[in-house]
Design a protein around this motif. Sequence first.
Motif, PDB file in Angstrom:
ATOM      1  N   VAL A  10       0.863  -1.127  -0.080  1.00 34.23           N
ATOM      2  CA  VAL A  10       0.040  -0.007   0.042  1.00 34.23           C
ATOM      3  C   VAL A  10       0.866   1.235  -0.096  1.00 34.23           C
ATOM      4  O   VAL A  10       1.918   1.264   0.919  1.00 34.23           O
ATOM      5  N   ILE A  11       0.698   2.254  -0.860  1.00 30.54           N
ATOM      6  CA  ILE A  11       1.318   3.218  -0.702  1.00 30.54           C
ATOM      7  C   ILE A  11       0.755   4.216   0.065  1.00 30.54           C
ATOM      8  O   ILE A  11      -0.453   4.448  -0.043  1.00 30.54           O
ATOM      9  N   VAL A  12       1.568   4.814   0.863  1.00 31.65           N
ATOM     10  CA  VAL A  12       1.033   5.729   2.020  1.00 31.65           C
ATOM     11  C   VAL A  12       1.364   7.251   2.060  1.00 31.65           C
ATOM     12  O   VAL A  12       1.050   8.075   2.862  1.00 31.65           O
ATOM     13  N   ASP A  13       2.490   7.283   1.301  1.00 33.25           N
ATOM     14  CA  ASP A  13       2.957   8.646   1.109  1.00 33.25           C
ATOM     15  C   ASP A  13       3.416   9.004  -0.434  1.00 33.25           C
ATOM     16  O   ASP A  13       4.429   8.268  -0.974  1.00 33.25           O
ATOM     17  N   ALA A  14       2.670   9.506  -1.204  1.00 28.07           N
ATOM     18  CA  ALA A  14       2.999   9.563  -2.423  1.00 28.07           C
ATOM     19  C   ALA A  14       4.264  10.396  -2.856  1.00 28.07           C
ATOM     20  O   ALA A  14       4.831  10.111  -4.000  1.00 28.07           O
ATOM     21  N   GLN A  15       4.468  11.479  -2.131  1.00 24.28           N
ATOM     22  CA  GLN A  15       5.648  12.542  -2.338  1.00 24.28           C
ATOM     23  C   GLN A  15       6.789  11.655  -2.008  1.00 24.28           C
ATOM     24  O   GLN A  15       7.967  11.822  -2.757  1.00 24.28           O
ATOM     25  N   ARG A  16       6.947  10.935  -1.063  1.00 22.02           N
ATOM     26  CA  ARG A  16       8.216  10.268  -0.738  1.00 22.02           C
ATOM     27  C   ARG A  16       8.324   8.829  -1.367  1.00 22.02           C
ATOM     28  O   ARG A  16       9.255   8.051  -1.215  1.00 22.02           O
ATOM     29  N   GLY A  17       7.128   8.358  -1.556  1.00 19.28           N
ATOM     30  CA  GLY A  17       7.129   6.956  -2.405  1.00 19.28           C
ATOM     31  C   GLY A  17       7.118   5.700  -1.256  1.00 19.28           C
ATOM     32  O   GLY A  17       7.373   4.826  -1.657  1.00 19.28           O
ATOM     33  N   TYR A  18       6.756   6.117  -0.004  1.00 19.68           N
ATOM     34  CA  TYR A  18       6.439   4.916   0.944  1.00 19.68           C
ATOM     35  C   TYR A  18       5.454   3.889   0.664  1.00 19.68           C
ATOM     36  O   TYR A  18       4.371   4.379   0.517  1.00 19.68           O
ATOM     37  N   VAL A  19       5.843   2.564   0.824  1.00 24.65           N
ATOM     38  CA  VAL A  19       5.112   1.611   0.463  1.00 24.65           C
ATOM     39  C   VAL A  19       5.093   0.631   1.859  1.00 24.65           C
ATOM     40  O   VAL A  19       6.251   0.119   2.128  1.00 24.65           O
ATOM     41  N   LEU A  20       4.043   0.517   2.401  1.00 23.94           N
ATOM     42  CA  LEU A  20       3.910  -0.455   3.558  1.00 23.94           C
ATOM     43  C   LEU A  20       3.483  -1.905   2.884  1.00 23.94           C
ATOM     44  O   LEU A  20       2.585  -1.909   2.199  1.00 23.94           O
TER      45      LEU A  20
END
Length: 485
Positions: free
Chosen positions: A121-131
């Motif tokens: 799941v992408i939880v931060d589109a600006q930083r590209g963080y995926v959980l």
Amino acid sequence: MPHDALRRPMRPLPTLLILAVTAAFGGFAATAIRDALTQPAAAEPAPAQATVPMTAQLPATVAGQPVPSLAPMLQRVMPAVVSVNTKQRVRVRTPFDNDPMFRRMLGIPEERINESLGSGVIVDAQRGYVLTNHHVVEGATEVSVMLADGRTLQAEFLGSDPDTDVALMRIPAQNLSAIPLADSDALRVGDFVVAIGNPFGVGQTVTSGIVSAVGRNNLPGAGFQNFIQTDASINPGNSGGALVDLNGRLVGINTASFNPRGSMAGNIGLGFAIPSDLASNIMQQLLANDGQVRRGTIGADTQDIDARRARALGLDSSSGALVTRVYPGSSAANAGLRANDVIVAANGQRIASAEDFRNFQGLQAANARLTLDVRRDGKPLQLTAGLQELPRDGASLDPRLAGVTFGELPETLRRQGASGVQVSTVANDSRAERAGLRSGDVILEATTGRFNDLASFRASFRQPPQQLAFRIWRDGGRIGTLAIP
């Protein structure tokens, strides 16, 4: 503990899994299923004279109101749910391991590549963080992420926490969509939820259901637990996918389904997800602590209470965690906690057993403050204590352990009945390394005495022993006694 006690025969640890835990645990190699599902279905052409539609059409309105649909919400949310493909190099073990000539003659490779599938799941589109789940990426040498629009991106592993099964990755932040996080503590039994993931590798799939229960923490095979239970279908490959509410907000990370008949028996409405509040907390700790999660302890040993002991302590029931030992200088000692106190609640959450209290501590930040409801001599008492992160370096315990760091056992091992501490790192050419100690070893017992966890392990070194020896459990087997000169 006498030194000769180390020679006692070692009892095997109890085997895991009272139930068959199925998955969503781990990815799923779905090539055969995918190929089968993509074969064109053979169908007879409809008779030319047929004029009646073969399928009924849903009405556009009911009683003048539009038929409700999840489609608009899903259209916003689904681009933020990704498929996760992992590759892991695994050594091929054969009777000819030590004979390269036979391997070449028989065409046996040194290693093979295992591939598995999961979700994220992408939880931060600006930083590209995926959980995603820890078990989805555990041991992977390469991780790629496929977006809903078909793009495939290489992922950077940022850290994970095996005990809550949460992992964090980063992908190049270009035209990404993210799912906003909801307050998962506000979830109620009966709320509608939707699970999104890549089950069996067939592609992005949506299932729906309700919240069946919250705060589940008694499941075999998992670490620290505070699961959301749902009857939305969660199947192999859904691991790490999104559980969202009807507003399209993330309430959980799908992690497991339980089925006594195994993963291929189909969904039986027992799916579990990690609450978004917990997943977000773990993510922040991973970012702040170089990819690791740090935990604290109050510095007290506890055990369950039987009916006889409850009567002796003047209790109405055997519910609670009985304090059996308080370590000097610990937060528990400073708060005034004593042996024979019974902890019945922490921060307002009911504590029914010693495992409940350990699970509660494991889900808190390393420096969290706890308000403990205690029964002392049958009378209610409230104490306040702060968790403390314990030193992990071996040099502070004994010079012979310089270059070694220790950590708590993974909670999954504790749920198998293990106790002790785990060796986190061993410096090259240290005394411990030359003696044979290895990273990942589990120390069950030592010449310093018996211990259950890191706090009691450290306490056992108050009087350093003349001879230092450990009973070691390694890679699922036992190697007996290891002495460090």
